[in-house]
Design a protein around this motif. Structure first.
Motif, PDB file in Angstrom:
ATOM      1  N   LYS A 130      38.199  59.955   9.667  1.00 44.01           N
ATOM      2  CA  LYS A 130      37.311  60.512   8.653  1.00 44.01           C
ATOM      3  C   LYS A 130      35.862  60.518   9.146  1.00 44.01           C
ATOM      4  N   ALA A 131      35.455  59.426   9.804  1.00 40.21           N
ATOM      5  CA  ALA A 131      34.093  59.359  10.335  1.00 40.21           C
ATOM      6  C   ALA A 131      33.851  60.469  11.347  1.00 40.21           C
ATOM      7  N   ILE A 132      34.829  60.709  12.197  1.00 40.89           N
ATOM      8  CA  ILE A 132      34.702  61.741  13.231  1.00 40.89           C
ATOM      9  C   ILE A 132      34.640  63.130  12.598  1.00 40.89           C
ATOM     10  N   GLU A 133      35.387  63.340  11.523  1.00 41.42           N
ATOM     11  CA  GLU A 133      35.344  64.626  10.825  1.00 41.42           C
ATOM     12  C   GLU A 133      33.974  64.873  10.196  1.00 41.42           C
ATOM     13  N   LEU A 134      33.263  63.803   9.833  1.00 40.58           N
ATOM     14  CA  LEU A 134      31.951  63.948   9.218  1.00 40.58           C
ATOM     15  C   LEU A 134      30.833  64.205  10.230  1.00 40.58           C
ATOM     16  N   LEU A 135      31.049  63.786  11.472  1.00 41.85           N
ATOM     17  CA  LEU A 135      29.964  63.843  12.462  1.00 41.85           C
ATOM     18  C   LEU A 135      29.401  65.245  12.712  1.00 41.85           C
ATOM     19  N   PRO A 136      30.208  66.307  12.752  1.00 42.16           N
ATOM     20  CA  PRO A 136      29.632  67.639  12.969  1.00 42.16           C
ATOM     21  C   PRO A 136      28.798  68.155  11.799  1.00 42.16           C
ATOM     22  N   ASN A 137      28.888  67.493  10.654  1.00 44.11           N
ATOM     23  CA  ASN A 137      28.134  67.904   9.474  1.00 44.11           C
ATOM     24  C   ASN A 137      26.633  67.805   9.759  1.00 44.11           C
ATOM     25  N   LYS A 138      25.951  68.955   9.721  1.00 46.15           N
ATOM     26  CA  LYS A 138      24.520  68.991  10.059  1.00 46.15           C
ATOM     27  C   LYS A 138      23.656  68.257   9.045  1.00 46.15           C
ATOM     28  N   ASP A 139      24.222  68.004   7.865  1.00 49.82           N
ATOM     29  CA  ASP A 139      23.466  67.273   6.843  1.00 49.82           C
ATOM     30  C   ASP A 139      23.459  65.768   7.102  1.00 49.82           C
ATOM     31  N   ILE A 140      24.327  65.315   8.002  1.00 49.88           N
ATOM     32  CA  ILE A 140      24.372  63.886   8.326  1.00 49.88           C
ATOM     33  C   ILE A 140      23.622  63.658   9.634  1.00 49.88           C
ATOM     34  N   LYS A 141      22.364  63.312   9.501  1.00 55.78           N
ATOM     35  CA  LYS A 141      21.496  63.079  10.667  1.00 55.78           C
ATOM     36  C   LYS A 141      21.190  61.602  10.863  1.00 55.78           C
ATOM     37  N   ARG A 142      21.216  60.848   9.754  1.00 56.03           N
ATOM     38  CA  ARG A 142      20.809  59.443   9.784  1.00 56.03           C
ATOM     39  C   ARG A 142      21.935  58.575   9.233  1.00 56.03           C
ATOM     40  N   VAL A 143      22.293  57.553   9.994  1.00 57.08           N
ATOM     41  CA  VAL A 143      23.408  56.675   9.627  1.00 57.08           C
ATOM     42  C   VAL A 143      22.916  55.230   9.532  1.00 57.08           C
ATOM     43  N   ALA A 144      23.260  54.567   8.444  1.00 54.86           N
ATOM     44  CA  ALA A 144      22.996  53.132   8.313  1.00 54.86           C
ATOM     45  C   ALA A 144      24.305  52.388   8.531  1.00 54.86           C
ATOM     46  N   VAL A 145      24.290  51.438   9.454  1.00 58.24           N
ATOM     47  CA  VAL A 145      25.431  50.551   9.663  1.00 58.24           C
ATOM     48  C   VAL A 145      25.060  49.199   9.065  1.00 58.24           C
ATOM     49  N   VAL A 146      25.824  48.756   8.078  1.00 56.56           N
ATOM     50  CA  VAL A 146      25.540  47.492   7.395  1.00 56.56           C
ATOM     51  C   VAL A 146      26.475  46.428   7.951  1.00 56.56           C
ATOM     52  N   GLY A 147      25.907  45.475   8.647  1.00 59.13           N
ATOM     53  CA  GLY A 147      26.687  44.434   9.309  1.00 59.13           C
ATOM     54  C   GLY A 147      26.503  44.528  10.803  1.00 59.13           C
TER      55      GLY A 147
ATOM     56  N   PHE B 226      27.454  55.935  17.017  1.00 59.36           N
ATOM     57  CA  PHE B 226      26.772  56.988  16.260  1.00 59.36           C
ATOM     58  C   PHE B 226      25.514  57.472  16.984  1.00 59.36           C
ATOM     59  N   GLN B 227      24.824  56.569  17.684  1.00 57.60           N
ATOM     60  CA  GLN B 227      23.657  56.995  18.457  1.00 57.60           C
ATOM     61  C   GLN B 227      24.067  57.920  19.592  1.00 57.60           C
ATOM     62  N   ARG B 228      25.188  57.629  20.219  1.00 57.99           N
ATOM     63  CA  ARG B 228      25.684  58.495  21.291  1.00 57.99           C
ATOM     64  C   ARG B 228      26.019  59.892  20.773  1.00 57.99           C
ATOM     65  N   CYS B 229      26.309  59.995  19.467  1.00 56.56           N
ATOM     66  CA  CYS B 229      26.606  61.292  18.862  1.00 56.56           C
ATOM     67  C   CYS B 229      25.350  61.998  18.363  1.00 56.56           C
ATOM     68  N   GLY B 230      24.201  61.452  18.687  1.00 59.08           N
ATOM     69  CA  GLY B 230      22.944  62.098  18.322  1.00 59.08           C
ATOM     70  C   GLY B 230      22.413  61.739  16.954  1.00 59.08           C
ATOM     71  N   LYS B 231      22.969  60.721  16.323  1.00 57.60           N
ATOM     72  CA  LYS B 231      22.507  60.314  15.006  1.00 57.60           C
ATOM     73  C   LYS B 231      21.374  59.277  15.120  1.00 57.60           C
ATOM     74  N   LYS B 232      20.479  59.297  14.168  1.00 57.92           N
ATOM     75  CA  LYS B 232      19.453  58.267  14.044  1.00 57.92           C
ATOM     76  C   LYS B 232      20.079  57.089  13.309  1.00 57.92           C
ATOM     77  N   VAL B 233      20.123  55.930  13.963  1.00 56.35           N
ATOM     78  CA  VAL B 233      20.893  54.800  13.436  1.00 56.35           C
ATOM     79  C   VAL B 233      19.983  53.650  13.017  1.00 56.35           C
ATOM     80  N   THR B 234      20.248  53.127  11.828  1.00 53.24           N
ATOM     81  CA  THR B 234      19.611  51.898  11.343  1.00 53.24           C
ATOM     82  C   THR B 234      20.689  50.837  11.200  1.00 53.24           C
ATOM     83  N   LEU B 235      20.492  49.688  11.843  1.00 50.31           N
ATOM     84  CA  LEU B 235      21.451  48.585  11.787  1.00 50.31           C
ATOM     85  C   LEU B 235      20.868  47.482  10.910  1.00 50.31           C
ATOM     86  N   ILE B 236      21.573  47.149   9.833  1.00 49.88           N
ATOM     87  CA  ILE B 236      21.067  46.216   8.819  1.00 49.88           C
ATOM     88  C   ILE B 236      21.979  44.999   8.734  1.00 49.88           C
ATOM     89  N   ASP B 237      21.373  43.814   8.630  1.00 51.83           N
ATOM     90  CA  ASP B 237      22.179  42.603   8.459  1.00 51.83           C
ATOM     91  C   ASP B 237      21.359  41.545   7.723  1.00 51.83           C
TER      92      ASP B 237
END
Length: 444
Positions: A139-156, A168-179
């Motif tokens: 499901k995550a991989i199916e969402l990655l081509p979506n141009k509306d998903i540019k920024r991803v937060a990973v919690v944990g 996700f960074q390797r896929c060109g997304k802006k990633v925020t890692l929160i813990d």
């Protein structure tokens, strides 16, 4: 002849059923799993998501068909409804709604673990993801081509969170890692190693936000942001990687459990009921570093526990030799491995612990090519001198070193035994004074 029923067919269950079918004849073996597939290597999900491998095919090492060819009966997409431990009957319902009542002589529970689902406002919004099963990664991989998903937060920011941040960074997304913790990988490494990983992540543009709790995922129907007790972050997708809990709800009231709810087992993988065994992430392990029962959810532990249970249900007495929780991670070519306790964990458990630390080039300085620094930290008890844990980091594969430390913990080796350890020397491989022996020699 015995009738053996296995509930769960991922790493632990697959190891158990293969052990039974490959080594013993004339047993009736029935396997249940609620998923549509078995033996999925979840630790490879980040590689798949991050496009470091071509696809998911290689992440499966066993199929329903291959198990059935060996002689077992396998029910996939089948949910266990109830277990009658007195009458020895497992009740299940398959995807078609058909009820299956299966008797057993021996029962192996390999129900695994479930992702922790925090009670956070907005966690039901579109584009909020768990990543545990094959379907989650798909499901995550199916969402990655979506141009509306540019920024991803990973919690944990445990192993899975850090791996997904890279993916996700390797896929060109802006990633925020929160813990909520002060750093990443806090269970596995001491501060100097965690700092090395933090610098590694920041250098790739990943935004690290520690010491803060997520209080809300914002949005109307889709994710629009994440709110914590210290700030707000505009994101289009949230991945929850907070951790896992043992999946033991089906029998937690009938079997003895550990403090976190895992089934408590002996060295034969037996539960508090003689003919019921528990393996993998739903069960405890014997931790050689603390010399006591513990909970360490790792695929390698799951496989070993499955082998032990497989032999025992067939009458061959085999005891686990315990585990050390050996583990590793590779992020942007920074490789870190650990086993046993960190210094911080050892002290928190009441040990009068100390560490012996060393950092040096792997090979002599005159070897100019393919020569890199290796960090090593050995944690030991000052009173007994027993090795309690070890950590290593480098840009090269230093995993064989941590295997040695794992064995050292298992065999209760002292730090002093390593000081004059026979480690061969050749400039192509190492220095005359190896970083492992040099670290040991620095022990007080």
């Amino acid at each position: 002849m015995s009738k053996i029923v296995l509930v769960g067919a991922n790493h632990a269950g697959t190891a158990a059923v293969n052990t039974i079918l490959d080594n013993y004849e004339n047993n009736e073996v029935v396997v249940f799993d609620r998923n549509s597939n078995i033996s999925f290597l979840g630790c490879g999900m980040a590689l798949w998501i991050g496009e470091q491998i071509k696809g998911p095919e290689g992440l499966f090492y066993m199929t329903k068909e291959r198990i059935e060819e060996k002689g077992a009966k396998v029910h996939l997409e089948t949910e266990i409804q109830h277990i009658d431990f007195e009458k020895k009957v497992v009740k299940a319902v398959n995807k078609n709604g058909e009820v299956i009542n299966e008797t057993y002589d021996k029962l192996i529970l390999a129900t695994g673990s479930l992702p922790i689902s925090p009670k956070i406002k907005g966690s039901n919004l579109e584009n909020v993801q768990f990543v545990k099963l094959y379907q989650d990664a798909q499901k995550a991989i199916e969402l990655l081509p979506n141009k509306d998903i540019k920024r991803v937060a990973v919690v944990g920011a445990g192993y899975i969170g850090v791996e997904l941040a890279e993916a996700f960074q390797r896929c060109g997304k802006k990633v925020t890692l929160i813990d909520a913790a002060e750093s990443c990988l806090t269970r596995y490494y001491d501060s100097e190693f965690r700092k090395k990983m933090e610098d590694n992540l920041r250098n790739k543009g990943i935004d690290l936000q520690f010491n803060q709790m997520v209080s809300e995922i914002k949005g109307d129907t889709k994710v629009e942001g994440v709110l914590t007790d210290k700030g707000e972050y505009d994101v289009d997708m949230v991945v929850l990687a907070i951790g896992f809990r043992p999946n033991t709800d089906i029998a937690k009231d009938s079997l003895e459990t550990f403090k976190n709810g895992a089934y408590k087992v002996n060295l034969n993988q037996q539960t508090s009921k003689e003919d019921v065994y528990a393996i993998g992430d739903c069960a405890t392990v014997y931790d050689n570093s603390i010399q006591d029962t513990n909970y360490i959810a790792l695929a390698t532990n799951a496989v070993r526990s499955g082998i032990v249970a497989g032999h025992n249900v067939c009458g061959t007495k085999l005891e686990s030799i315990g585990v050390q929780g050996s583990n590793g991670i590779s992020i942007y070519d920074l490789k870190m491995v650990s086993t046993g306790m960190t210094l911080e964990v050892a002290k928190s458990r009441g040990y009068d612990a100390e560490s012996a630390d060393w950092a040096d080039l792997q090979k002599p300085e005159f070897i100019e090519d393919d020569n890199t620094e290796v960090m090593v930290k050995i944690v030991y008890d000052k009173a007994t001198r027993r090795i309690l844990g070890a950590q290593m980091a480098s840009s090269i594969d230093i995993s064989m070193g941590i295997h040695m430390f794992s064995l050292a913990i298992q065999e209760q080796l002292t730090i002093d035994k390593l000081k004059l350890l026979d480690i061969f020397f050749l400039p192509h491989f190492n220095k005359p004074y190896n970083y492992i022996t040099m670290a040991a020699l620095s022990a007080k």
